[in-house]
Design an enzyme around this catalytic site. Structure first.
Site, PDB file in Angstrom:
ATOM      1  N   ASP A 191      -5.059  -8.048   5.237  1.00 38.36           N
ATOM      2  CA  ASP A 191      -4.044  -7.232   5.896  1.00 38.36           C
ATOM      3  C   ASP A 191      -4.228  -7.258   7.411  1.00 38.36           C
ATOM      4  OD1 ASP A 191      -1.983  -5.451   6.362  1.00 38.36           O
ATOM      5  OD2 ASP A 191      -3.085  -3.672   5.737  1.00 38.36           O
ATOM      6  N   THR A 192      -5.409  -6.897   7.873  1.00 39.88           N
ATOM      7  CA  THR A 192      -5.648  -6.803   9.322  1.00 39.88           C
ATOM      8  C   THR A 192      -5.336  -8.118  10.033  1.00 39.88           C
ATOM      9  OG1 THR A 192      -7.389  -5.166   8.921  1.00 39.88           O
ATOM     10  CG2 THR A 192      -7.363  -6.253  11.070  1.00 39.88           C
TER      11      THR A 192
ATOM     12  N   HIS B  83     -12.930  -2.116   5.568  1.00 38.93           N
ATOM     13  CA  HIS B  83     -11.542  -2.360   5.942  1.00 38.93           C
ATOM     14  C   HIS B  83     -11.409  -2.415   7.463  1.00 38.93           C
ATOM     15  CE1 HIS B  83     -10.474  -0.388   1.914  1.00 38.93           C
ATOM     16  NE2 HIS B  83     -10.114  -1.649   1.820  1.00 38.93           N
ATOM     17  N   GLY B  84     -10.401  -3.159   7.909  1.00 43.00           N
ATOM     18  CA  GLY B  84     -10.076  -3.152   9.325  1.00 43.00           C
ATOM     19  C   GLY B  84     -10.851  -4.176  10.136  1.00 43.00           C
TER      20      GLY B  84
ATOM     21  N   SER C 269       0.845  -1.200   0.000  1.00 39.99           N
ATOM     22  CA  SER C 269       0.000   0.000   0.000  1.00 39.99           C
ATOM     23  C   SER C 269       0.878   1.246   0.000  1.00 39.99           C
ATOM     24  CB  SER C 269      -0.906   0.006   1.231  1.00 39.99           C
ATOM     25  OG  SER C 269      -0.114   0.176   2.407  1.00 39.99           O
TER      26      SER C 269
ATOM     27  N   ASP D 183      -1.282  -1.700  -3.669  1.00 38.53           N
ATOM     28  CA  ASP D 183      -2.639  -1.591  -3.135  1.00 38.53           C
ATOM     29  C   ASP D 183      -3.102  -0.132  -3.188  1.00 38.53           C
ATOM     30  OD1 ASP D 183      -4.943  -2.592  -2.022  1.00 38.53           O
ATOM     31  OD2 ASP D 183      -4.141  -2.795   0.005  1.00 38.53           O
ATOM     32  N   HIS D 184      -4.248   0.147  -2.594  1.00 33.80           N
ATOM     33  CA  HIS D 184      -4.955   1.432  -2.629  1.00 33.80           C
ATOM     34  C   HIS D 184      -4.070   2.653  -2.902  1.00 33.80           C
ATOM     35  CE1 HIS D 184      -8.875   0.024  -1.121  1.00 33.80           C
ATOM     36  NE2 HIS D 184      -8.138  -0.909  -0.549  1.00 33.80           N
TER      37      HIS D 184
ATOM     38  N   GLU E  97     -11.225   0.558  -8.117  1.00 35.65           N
ATOM     39  CA  GLU E  97     -12.289   0.499  -7.107  1.00 35.65           C
ATOM     40  C   GLU E  97     -13.293   1.587  -7.471  1.00 35.65           C
ATOM     41  OE1 GLU E  97     -13.082   0.586  -2.274  1.00 35.65           O
ATOM     42  OE2 GLU E  97     -11.042   0.451  -3.042  1.00 35.65           O
TER      43      GLU E  97
ATOM     44  N   GLU F  41      -8.348   2.908   5.418  1.00 33.42           N
ATOM     45  CA  GLU F  41      -7.166   2.257   4.848  1.00 33.42           C
ATOM     46  C   GLU F  41      -6.164   3.333   4.487  1.00 33.42           C
ATOM     47  OE1 GLU F  41      -5.064  -1.184   2.891  1.00 33.42           O
ATOM     48  OE2 GLU F  41      -6.625  -1.000   4.399  1.00 33.42           O
TER      49      GLU F  41
ATOM     50  N   ASN G 153      -8.066  -9.322  -0.583  1.00 31.48           N
ATOM     51  CA  ASN G 153      -7.062  -8.616   0.195  1.00 31.48           C
ATOM     52  C   ASN G 153      -7.119  -9.016   1.667  1.00 31.48           C
ATOM     53  OD1 ASN G 153      -6.758  -7.326  -2.245  1.00 31.48           O
ATOM     54  ND2 ASN G 153      -7.043  -5.261  -1.437  1.00 31.48           N
TER      55      ASN G 153
ATOM     56  N   HIS H 202     -12.355  -6.733  -1.153  1.00 35.06           N
ATOM     57  CA  HIS H 202     -11.647  -5.889  -0.200  1.00 35.06           C
ATOM     58  C   HIS H 202     -12.299  -6.043   1.175  1.00 35.06           C
ATOM     59  CE1 HIS H 202      -9.376  -2.823  -2.890  1.00 35.06           C
ATOM     60  NE2 HIS H 202      -9.410  -4.008  -3.452  1.00 35.06           N
ATOM     61  N   GLY H 203     -11.535  -5.691   2.207  1.00 32.74           N
ATOM     62  CA  GLY H 203     -12.077  -5.792   3.555  1.00 32.74           C
ATOM     63  C   GLY H 203     -12.426  -7.225   3.911  1.00 32.74           C
ATOM     64  N   GLY H 204     -11.550  -8.153   3.534  1.00 35.32           N
ATOM     65  CA  GLY H 204     -11.857  -9.569   3.723  1.00 35.32           C
ATOM     66  C   GLY H 204     -11.609 -10.105   5.121  1.00 35.32           C
TER      67      GLY H 204
END
Length: 343
Positions: A276-277, A212-213, A53, A95-96, A161, A169, A274, A252-254
């Protein structure tokens, strides 16, 4: 060939859609997290996607200059070398990237790959993401058209997107509300502007309630069945056969999604998710455990000297790598990519 060529990357995406599985796309911010992701893919016998990112690239560039391009290029070059030792194929992705960071991130990285391709080589990254979800759809797609033309010339896939993903994010945030659902009209306008592969290949991050998150159950209503409606709307508009899946969707936000939600998304054309968290937590959790258990070793308490073996970064770093790698294995299993590696 651990880092995918443009042709192999496209083969990976085609195989995922045909096989109804998706690749975990793991955000990395260091050589340690890169190796953890690579290890996880290897242990799962899954090809995969490593992504950086804007915030991750800034961190990789060092806190003295915080140069995103330097950070991204450095880790990508490092990945091209170390990935040779892993028996899986990896794609590199950014990423973003919102509008105000395009000139400091994606456009310079496209230029790097353009030079490499002109010299007869392959692009440094296999795909880049343009996040125009904060813009009007018209402005979003206008910029996407420009970036898609450049990406296609450099043999790179573009990710777009088109509508917001909730949460935050890298400083870009959207409220959790009804705007988090892409409409068939949005999808049709996207296909009209970007084509259906004829103008260059792109991945589509459509919104179906994604956030996200970290979020608690019940705070977010995911509707992965919406992706089927988007495919059907575009297929009808463009006269495609019934059951067509014109888009390569990105989830996204998986983090925190249920297995049922993931399965529905896979059936409807998601080829990349994606993560990440969850992997951030998996990396940090054993480090925290080590520090608490070895408090008087990692600190020089009451004038003592501590324990070098306890505070040596390799000691807790190995624990972090193993934990994050295991979370990547779990992701590959949930996304059905485990055991599907090309070679």
């Amino acid at each position: 060939m651990p880092i995918a060529t443009p042709e192999v990357y496209r083969e990976m995406l085609d195989r995922a859609k045909a096989g109804r599985f998706a690749y975990p796309a793991i955000n990395v911010t260091s050589s340690q997290t890169l190796n953890a992701a690579l290890r996880g893919f290897a242990e799962a016998e899954s090809d995969g996607i490593i992504q950086i990112s804007t915030g991750g690239a800034e961190f990789l560039g060092g806190q003295y200059s915080k140069d995103m391009v330097t950070g991204a290029v450095a880790l990508a070059e490092f990945a091209h070398i170390v990935a040779e030792k892993y028996p899986v194929t990896i794609a590199l992705h950014t990423d973003h990237c919102p509008k105000d960071k395009l000139d400091g991130y994606v456009r310079p990285l496209l230029a790097v790959s353009e030079e490499r391709v002109k010299a007869g080589g392959n692009p440094l990254f296999q795909s880049h993401m343009w996040d125009g979800s904060a813009e009007t759809l018209a402005d979003n797609l206008a910029i996407a058209q420009e970036l898609l033309a450049r990406a296609d010339a450099a043999r790179i896939v573009l990710e777009v997107e088109i509508t917001p993903t909730g949460g935050e994010e890298d400083g870009v945030s959207h409220e959790i509300n009804d705007s988090l659902y892409t409409t068939a009209e949005d999808a049709i306008r996207t296909a009209e502007a970007l084509g259906l592969g004829d103008k260059g290949r792109y991945l589509l991050a459509a919104s179906f309630g994604n956030v996200h998150g970290v979020y608690k159950p019940g705070n977010v209503v995911l509707r992965p069945d919406l992706l089927k409606e988007l495919n059907e709307g575009v297929a009808a508009k463009f006269g495609l056969p019934a059951g067509s899946k014109p888009f390569d969707f990105v989830f996204h936000g998986g983090s925190g999604s249920s297995e049922e939600e993931i399965a529905t998304a896979l059936e409807n054309g998601v080829v990349k998710m994606n993560i990440d968290t969850d992997t951030q937590y998996a990396f940090t959790r054993p480090v925290a455990d080590h520090m608490f258990r070895n408090y008087d070793g990692v600190l020089k308490v009451d004038g003592e000297v501590g324990s070098k073996k306890a505070y040596d970064p390799r000691t807790w770093g190995k624990l972090a790598e193993a934990s994050m790698a295991q979370r990547v294995v779990e992701a590959a299993r949930n996304l059905r990519s485990a055991g599907t590696k090309i070679k």
